[in-house]
Write an enzyme that holds these catalytic residues in place. Structure first.
Site, PDB file in Angstrom:
ATOM      1  N   ASP A 129      93.355  57.634  51.555  1.00 14.68           N
ATOM      2  CA  ASP A 129      93.737  56.278  51.944  1.00 14.68           C
ATOM      3  C   ASP A 129      93.257  55.893  53.339  1.00 14.68           C
ATOM      4  OD1 ASP A 129      94.804  53.804  51.257  1.00 14.68           O
ATOM      5  OD2 ASP A 129      96.709  54.223  52.231  1.00 14.68           O
ATOM      6  N   ASP A 167      91.281  55.016  44.857  1.00 11.56           N
ATOM      7  CA  ASP A 167      90.757  54.541  46.149  1.00 11.56           C
ATOM      8  C   ASP A 167      89.531  55.296  46.663  1.00 11.56           C
ATOM      9  OD1 ASP A 167      93.035  52.915  46.171  1.00 11.56           O
ATOM     10  OD2 ASP A 167      94.102  54.161  47.605  1.00 11.56           O
ATOM     11  N   ASP A 319     104.771  50.444  47.269  1.00 10.57           N
ATOM     12  CA  ASP A 319     103.396  50.608  47.751  1.00 10.57           C
ATOM     13  C   ASP A 319     103.356  51.039  49.209  1.00 10.57           C
ATOM     14  OD1 ASP A 319     101.994  49.775  45.390  1.00 10.57           O
ATOM     15  OD2 ASP A 319     102.583  47.727  45.840  1.00 10.57           O
TER      16      ASP A 319
END
Length: 342
Positions: A129, A167, A319
């Site tokens: 991330d 991601d 999230d």
């Protein structure tokens, strides 16, 4: 456009009597515990998802919430949350806490007894991330290879669907990593695809972002090739995002053309109202209000290239702590779950 990241840590559960392969060198062969007799042997499977049942794991935060609200007399709210608790959802593997491989082994054996397919999401790539809400990941390339090798060994001999590293590709395309660091990430993804696909019962879908993140399919397809898409079963779209199913199908079809007809899966867990187009900063992807559950998970999509609609993101899990009252990424949030299911 940056998209969300999801699920920081899932607690690892130790399973008695199952050895955990914790120290496996890169490239070293590994062995898994002997499987119990599975009602659905992988050799009878043609390797396609269409028509296959998806595993519904008992328990979990949503099921606990149903019981708690039923006991408290909140029967209407409990019935709404049951729309989440009773659906097949992915199980996330996000760390190296003791018992992670045993947990994977238990998952696939439990699913085999029900003749259904479990969905695993692997989310532990180094520099995960890119320091966002779900920052973390393995400490090194060696540690990541050990982790993937252990999970591949744990599920060997069973059928499973793996969504690989949400991601990771799209963030690299957007410049999160460059040069040697980007090359290492692509090499790690290729290793993960290769070792997981060595099990004939494992289908691997490499995450490919969503239609509004990397808008040029040619750009994404080039990155997917570097990440080993040729060895994978396909790619995954919309993981933990809100883009509509129709938009994902259009984008996925265009991307598939770049990849010689590669199939894909779509995360429909929270796209029932489509994306939130307003709000500053990360509020359009991080727990945006007004979203709803999307199409129920199924392997019968009616689209030749779409192998499944999956609930990869577990509805009701945050999230990130991106607004007042929002818990950290991956933590169950009953109020948000209720809004999604209403």
């Amino acid at each position: 456009m940056r998209r969300r990241s999801v699920l920081i840590t899932v607690a690892a559960l130790a399973v008695a009597g199952i050895a955990t392969p914790m120290a496996i060198s890169a490239g070293q062969s590994v062995s898994a515990p002997e499987p119990v007799a599975a009602p659905a042997p992988q050799e009878a499977w043609d390797g396609r998802l269409t028509g296959q049942g998806l595993y519904v794991a008992p328990g979990g935060a949503a099921a606990d919430q149903v019981r708690a609200w039923e006991a408290a007399g909140r029967t209407r709210d409990a019935a709404l949350i049951r729309r989440i608790a009773d659906r097949p959802m992915a199980t996330w593997f996000t760390d190296e806490a003791t018992g992670y491989a045993a947990r994977a082994r238990q998952l696939v054996t439990d699913a085999a007894r029900t003749r259904t397919l479990p969905v695993l999401t692997l989310y532990h790539i180094p520099n995960r991330d890119c320091s966002g809400h779900s920052a973390g990941g393995a400490a090194s390339a060696v540690a990541y290879r050990q982790w993937v090798n252990a999970l591949a060994a744990a599920i060997r001999g069973y059928r499973a669907v793996v969504v690989l590293e949400p991601d990771a590709v799209a963030q690299t395309v957007r410049g999160c990593l460059a040069g040697a660091a980007a090359a290492e990430r692509f090499a790690l993804l290729t290793h993960a695809v290769t070792v997981l696909r060595a099990n004939p019962g494992t289908l691997v879908y490499l995450d490919a972002g969503n239609p509004t993140w990397i808008r040029k399919p040619a750009q994404m397809s080039a990155a997917l090739r570097r990440a080993g898409i040729q060895r994978a079963s396909g790619f995954a779209l919309n993981v933990a995002n809100f883009e509509t199913t129709a938009d994902n199908i259009r984008y996925g079809t265009a991307l598939s053309r770049q990849l010689r007809g590669t199939h894909f899966v779509i995360d429909t867990s929270r796209n029932g109202n489509g994306p939130a187009r307003v709000g500053a900063g990360d509020h359009h992807w991080c727990n945006p209000p007004g979203r709803k559950l999307g199409e129920a998970p199924t392997t019968r999509t009616g689209h030749a290239l779409v192998d499944a609609y999956l609930w990869v993101k577990r509805p009701g899990e945050s999230d990130g702590a991106c607004s007042p009252g929002a818990p950290p990424a991956g933590q169950w949030w009953p109020e948000y779950a209720l809004a999604l299911a209403s």
